[in-house]
Design a protein around this motif. Sequence first.
Motif, PDB file in Angstrom:
ATOM      1  N   ALA A 145     -20.770 117.531  40.290  1.00 33.21           N
ATOM      2  CA  ALA A 145     -19.405 118.012  40.550  1.00 33.21           C
ATOM      3  C   ALA A 145     -19.057 118.936  39.395  1.00 33.21           C
ATOM      4  O   ALA A 145     -18.022 118.808  38.747  1.00 33.21           O
ATOM      5  CB  ALA A 145     -18.456 116.820  40.640  1.00 33.21           C
ATOM      6  N   THR A 146     -19.988 119.849  39.131  1.00 35.20           N
ATOM      7  CA  THR A 146     -19.970 120.614  37.883  1.00 35.20           C
ATOM      8  C   THR A 146     -19.168 121.916  37.962  1.00 35.20           C
ATOM      9  O   THR A 146     -19.077 122.628  36.963  1.00 35.20           O
ATOM     10  CB  THR A 146     -21.417 120.926  37.461  1.00 35.20           C
ATOM     11  OG1 THR A 146     -22.179 121.257  38.637  1.00 35.20           O
ATOM     12  CG2 THR A 146     -22.088 119.738  36.825  1.00 35.20           C
ATOM     13  N   GLY A 147     -18.626 122.223  39.145  1.00 37.97           N
ATOM     14  CA  GLY A 147     -17.776 123.407  39.254  1.00 37.97           C
ATOM     15  C   GLY A 147     -18.562 124.689  39.393  1.00 37.97           C
ATOM     16  O   GLY A 147     -19.739 124.778  39.034  1.00 37.97           O
ATOM     17  N   CYS A 148     -17.886 125.696  39.947  1.00 40.55           N
ATOM     18  CA  CYS A 148     -18.548 126.986  40.199  1.00 40.55           C
ATOM     19  C   CYS A 148     -18.311 127.978  39.074  1.00 40.55           C
ATOM     20  O   CYS A 148     -19.057 128.940  38.926  1.00 40.55           O
ATOM     21  CB  CYS A 148     -18.008 127.579  41.495  1.00 40.55           C
ATOM     22  SG  CYS A 148     -18.394 126.589  42.934  1.00 40.55           S
ATOM     23  N   LEU A 149     -17.240 127.769  38.327  1.00 37.40           N
ATOM     24  CA  LEU A 149     -16.888 128.724  37.274  1.00 37.40           C
ATOM     25  C   LEU A 149     -16.583 127.936  36.007  1.00 37.40           C
ATOM     26  O   LEU A 149     -15.464 127.926  35.510  1.00 37.40           O
ATOM     27  CB  LEU A 149     -15.670 129.551  37.721  1.00 37.40           C
ATOM     28  CG  LEU A 149     -15.923 130.453  38.933  1.00 37.40           C
ATOM     29  CD1 LEU A 149     -14.643 130.800  39.656  1.00 37.40           C
ATOM     30  CD2 LEU A 149     -16.659 131.715  38.526  1.00 37.40           C
TER      31      LEU A 149
END
Length: 542
Positions: A145-149
């Motif tokens: 759930a590491t994010g896109c940005l």
Amino acid sequence: MTAVAAKGETTSLDAVIIGAGISGMYMLHRLRGLGLKARVYEAGSDVGGTWFWNRYPGARVDIESQEYSYSFSEELEREWKWSERYAAQPEILRYLNHVADRFDLRPDIQFDTRIASAHFDEAAGRWTVRTEAGETIDAKFCIAATGCLSVPNEPNFKGQETFKGPTYHTGRWPHEGVDFTGKRVAVIGTGSSAIQSIPQIAKQASQVYVFQRTPNYSVPAHNAPIDTAVAQAWLANRDENRQLQKMSTAGFLFSNPREEMATQVGDNERRKVFEERWAQGGFAVGASFADLAVDPAANAMIAEFAAEKIREIVKDPKVAEKLTPKDYPFGTKRLCVDTGYYEVFNRDNVQLIDLKETPLDTITPTGVKTTGAEFEVDAIVFAIGFDAMTGALSKIDIQGRGGQTLNQAWAEGPKSYLGIMVAGFPNFFTITGPGSPSVLSNMIVSIEQHVDWLHDLLAFMGQYGLATIEASPESQTAWVEHVNEAASKTLYPYANSWYLGANVPGKPRVFMPYIGGVGAYRTLCDAVAANGYMGFKLRPAA
Ligand code: N01
């Protein structure tokens, strides 16, 4: 609550969740509902992900606040009152803290803990995950759930280490804030972060130099205190609104393009629609007509309309000209939503430097030197963006079957099935990963869709005693082809955007998000699930 393991000890879990942003928090909540033992590992010292790190002045959401919020709890939605049409970062972070407290998430979130590696143990069919501090976690599922940005594009300018004053990156802003009063400030970059922060910095600074490599299109937000009638109407039709979001093009109500073609209506009608949507503010203008993102002739019409707006606002025609994008179609670099961006160039203390005319040469001890001049400054703001979509995953040593690393598997660009699993990496999931609508949508809507889908999958696996799930190489190849084909039918590949990895030197040039639309994608994911997780290989426990 899961106890924190000491160095050298192993924690055993059903699921490791990496990241306590919007997706990690909701994933934890849903897995608890299944009775699974899950724990979130977060590098930052608190929840919030993107809203924890991006604290630059002027940071605010550019989807309307009530649309950019969790939908999973009606009670939560009814009790939280947004103050502005587009909430600012502090308010969003307060909201996410409220969610963490309301659902008692913190006991299962371990802060200040960065995940260093995640290796799939083929014999055990489980993941061995290690933190940088040396803790080991053994888990059946590993959920990124590491994010896109979330990984800043690091500045790499000649001479930057010699600069004597402070430097800041918009994506890692100091928590205590920065006072620019009376300072001369260089801002490098003109993407969303710069476009939001420059008008705020200019209010304090004595002088702002804006170093622009590529101008961006920006639409006014028309931000204001939230209209009570609008907020009430949203809640009165909550279920219907949420359903519309879910089945829309980009996860918010005004994202569905109107059916008419810009090229097929009369000039007056086209102008009327553009003006209405521009006055409405935000992304609505990008969906004014069905052909804007696919037909160069239609795109040229909205591009000319936007250029007119820039010329209307910016008093100096030469500056207006420099601020007008010329070499890529409207909307194919992420459209920005601003509050007073073009207006800021009418101030005496703001100067635009066009790096296409005079490239940035070096950073000196006292300022920024281009091939045309040297600009003495007291501080530098790097608003140069992120290593988008793959950056955070590439920094973790992720190894699947046969010790293959994710970086090896993605050497030619990210490959996935549905943007959620990668062939060869069983029980490893990427929330809003490359190959899903993610950054082309209202992120919260796409996050909830992935998390809910994963919740149902893990429930299914539990019900049928399944040990592993894995994307088949064939379904992955077909999905990657479909993602590429969908992008190739649009004008998006004509821009050097971060969607293509073009902003990071050496990154493979592949259009990473799926452009088929949030609603269509959801329907497809639901059909895959309804057909026994078609395209995935499911294996029973030994
Ligand atoms: O980053 P960007 P961002 N020399 O990559 C320039 C989301 N977001 O942080 O275009 C000189 O868009 C680069 O120039 P070029 C949103 O999805 C959301 O602003 O590569 N310049 C560009 O102008 C957004 O799209 C919100 O030629 C250099 C800029 O730096 C995404 O985050 C708010 C350079 C980077 O722009 C990223 O936005 C903020 C160099 N070496 C962000 N390297 C909201 O929702 C890069 N640049 C409100």
